[in-house]
Design an enzyme around this catalytic site. Structure first.
Site, PDB file in Angstrom:
ATOM      1  CG  MET A  27      -1.917  -1.173   1.135  1.00  0.00           C
ATOM      2  SD  MET A  27      -3.432  -0.893   2.032  1.00  0.00           S
ATOM      3  CE  MET A  27      -2.813  -0.678   3.674  1.00  0.00           C
TER       4      MET A  27
ATOM      5  CB  ALA B 107       3.806   4.834   3.230  1.00  0.00           C
ATOM      6  CG  LEU B 108       7.162   1.564  -0.903  1.00  0.00           C
ATOM      7  CD1 LEU B 108       7.860   1.351  -2.244  1.00  0.00           C
ATOM      8  CD2 LEU B 108       6.293   0.358  -0.570  1.00  0.00           C
TER       9      LEU B 108
ATOM     10  CG  HIS C  47       6.917  -1.888   2.103  1.00  0.00           C
ATOM     11  ND1 HIS C  47       6.844  -0.730   2.838  1.00  0.00           N
ATOM     12  CD2 HIS C  47       5.694  -2.472   2.219  1.00  0.00           C
ATOM     13  CE1 HIS C  47       5.631  -0.599   3.360  1.00  0.00           C
ATOM     14  NE2 HIS C  47       4.918  -1.642   3.008  1.00  0.00           N
TER      15      HIS C  47
ATOM     16  CD  GLN D 206      -5.962  -3.729   2.620  1.00  0.00           C
ATOM     17  OE1 GLN D 206      -5.865  -4.179   1.487  1.00  0.00           O
ATOM     18  NE2 GLN D 206      -5.000  -3.866   3.522  1.00  0.00           N
TER      19      GLN D 206
HETATM   20  P1  AMP Z   1       1.511  -2.901   3.455  1.00  0.00           P
HETATM   21  O1  AMP Z   1       2.049  -1.860   2.543  1.00  0.00           O
HETATM   22  O2  AMP Z   1       1.521  -2.500   4.903  1.00  0.00           O
HETATM   23  O3  AMP Z   1       0.213  -3.486   2.994  1.00  0.00           O
HETATM   24  O4  AMP Z   1       2.562  -4.104   3.391  1.00  0.00           O
HETATM   25  C1  AMP Z   1       2.927  -4.684   2.171  1.00  0.00           C
HETATM   26  C2  AMP Z   1       3.741  -5.919   2.461  1.00  0.00           C
HETATM   27  O5  AMP Z   1       4.912  -5.555   3.195  1.00  0.00           O
HETATM   28  C3  AMP Z   1       2.981  -6.933   3.324  1.00  0.00           C
HETATM   29  O6  AMP Z   1       3.257  -8.243   2.851  1.00  0.00           O
HETATM   30  C4  AMP Z   1       3.562  -6.698   4.681  1.00  0.00           C
HETATM   31  O7  AMP Z   1       3.505  -7.822   5.526  1.00  0.00           O
HETATM   32  C5  AMP Z   1       5.009  -6.359   4.343  1.00  0.00           C
HETATM   33  N1  AMP Z   1       5.633  -5.634   5.445  1.00  0.00           N
HETATM   34  C6  AMP Z   1       5.131  -4.551   6.103  1.00  0.00           C
HETATM   35  N2  AMP Z   1       5.950  -4.208   7.111  1.00  0.00           N
HETATM   36  C7  AMP Z   1       6.979  -5.084   7.099  1.00  0.00           C
HETATM   37  C8  AMP Z   1       8.145  -5.262   7.900  1.00  0.00           C
HETATM   38  N3  AMP Z   1       8.417  -4.450   8.923  1.00  0.00           N
HETATM   39  N4  AMP Z   1       8.990  -6.275   7.594  1.00  0.00           N
HETATM   40  C9  AMP Z   1       8.727  -7.097   6.549  1.00  0.00           C
HETATM   41  N5  AMP Z   1       7.643  -6.989   5.756  1.00  0.00           N
HETATM   42  C10 AMP Z   1       6.783  -6.006   6.027  1.00  0.00           C
END
Ligand code: AMP
Length: 284
Positions: A31, A33-34, A38, A62
């Protein structure tokens, strides 16, 4: 890096790479804001695939909290820079109207225990929305491998089930949680905490590490009582939604440890107005 905003253009591009050039595709849905969490998924994908596709899409279906959706950070210029530096090959960055028809409704997902409790209970409809968007993204990208973070552990189980139930033939790779130096799991929501909240949040990973360290010294019940107490007494900014020790395949509570158990401690805590989740695998 090639940027696509339209489904058909991306689908055509990837189909050609797969069918005419036999290239392997790795996919990292996000989503935006990497952060380093990520980027660790992108790194892993690049190691094992010819083409790495990242999607950045703040998926409205979601979110069960309008404020959370409205305040979700969207620093796309910075994301573009990070992905380019990381050597990501393709970014899919669609608008909401590209992914959803007007008034499209969510199909309720019922994967039993996996969708019922925890995030399923405290964020009603959340997994319906996750499955809705990931299903669409999988159909467009048709990846060989997809990379998700262990931080969203329940989500990993849901996507695992989505893949197996629909025979999608996609290999799911769960990558370790990347943490800040003080242990806090990296999250796009961390930037929304003020200084005091950010300081208070440190007790979340500390509590998880503590459970793991003392795993065989106390009963599950004692471990959980101590852990909850540690958080409650650390700061009035912290409000626990759940903190449990469960089986990492079924998410059913573990009452007493057996050698064969695959246990995980999972937690969701409000820190001020920001909801944080984390987990730690206790026994593999
Ligand atoms: P999001 O942008 O929050 O939906 O996350 C996208 C992907 O990045 C998902 O598979 C998350 O589980 C993974 N993710 C988010 N934070 C972390 C982290 N601190 N370490 C590893 N993977 C992450």
């Amino acid at each position: 890096m090639i940027l696509f905003k339209e489904i058909n253009a991306l689908r055509g591009f990837l189909q050609d790479k797969k069918q005419n050039h036999g290239l392997k595709i790795g996919f990292v849905p996000t989503m935006g804001a990497l952060h380093e969490g990520h980027l660790s998924l992108i790194k892993e994908s690049k190691k094992h695939n010819d083409i790495t596709v990242c999607s950045v899409f703040v998926n409205p279906t979601q979110f069960n909290n309008d404020e959370d959706l409205a305040k979700y950070p969207r620093p796309i210029e910075k994301d573009l820079k990070l992905l380019t530096e990381e050597g990501c090959d393709v970014l899919f960055y669609p608008e909401v109207k590209e992914m959803y028809f007007d008034n499209e409704t969510r199909d309720p997902i019922d994967y039993g225990n996996i969708t019922e409790g925890f995030e399923g209970e405290f964020r009603p409809g959340h997994f319906d929305g996750v499955v809705m968007i990931v299903k669409k993204l999988f159909a467009i990208v048709n990846p060989d491998n997809t990379y998700l973070g262990q931080k969203d552990f329940q989500q990993c189980l849901v996507i695992e089930k989505l893949i197996s139930k629909n025979n999608l033939g996609i290999n799911l790779v769960i990558c370790s949680t990347i943490r800040e130096k003080d242990g806090l799991a990296m999250s796009s929501r961390n930037t929304r905490m003020n200084k005091e909240e950010r300081q208070a949040a440190i007790v979340i990973p500390q509590t998880l590490f503590n459970i793991k360290e003392h795993l065989h010294e106390f009963s599950v019940e004692q471990l959980l009582i101590e852990a909850r107490q540690k958080i409650i007494s650390a700061s009035s900014l912290l409000k626990i939604e759940y903190l449990e020790i469960v089986d990492s395949k079924t998410l059913k509570p573990i009452l007493r440890f057996n050698k064969s158990d695959k246990a995980i401690a999972i937690i969701a805590v409000w820190c001020g107005n920001v909801r944080l989740i984390d987990n730690i695998i206790l026994t593999e």
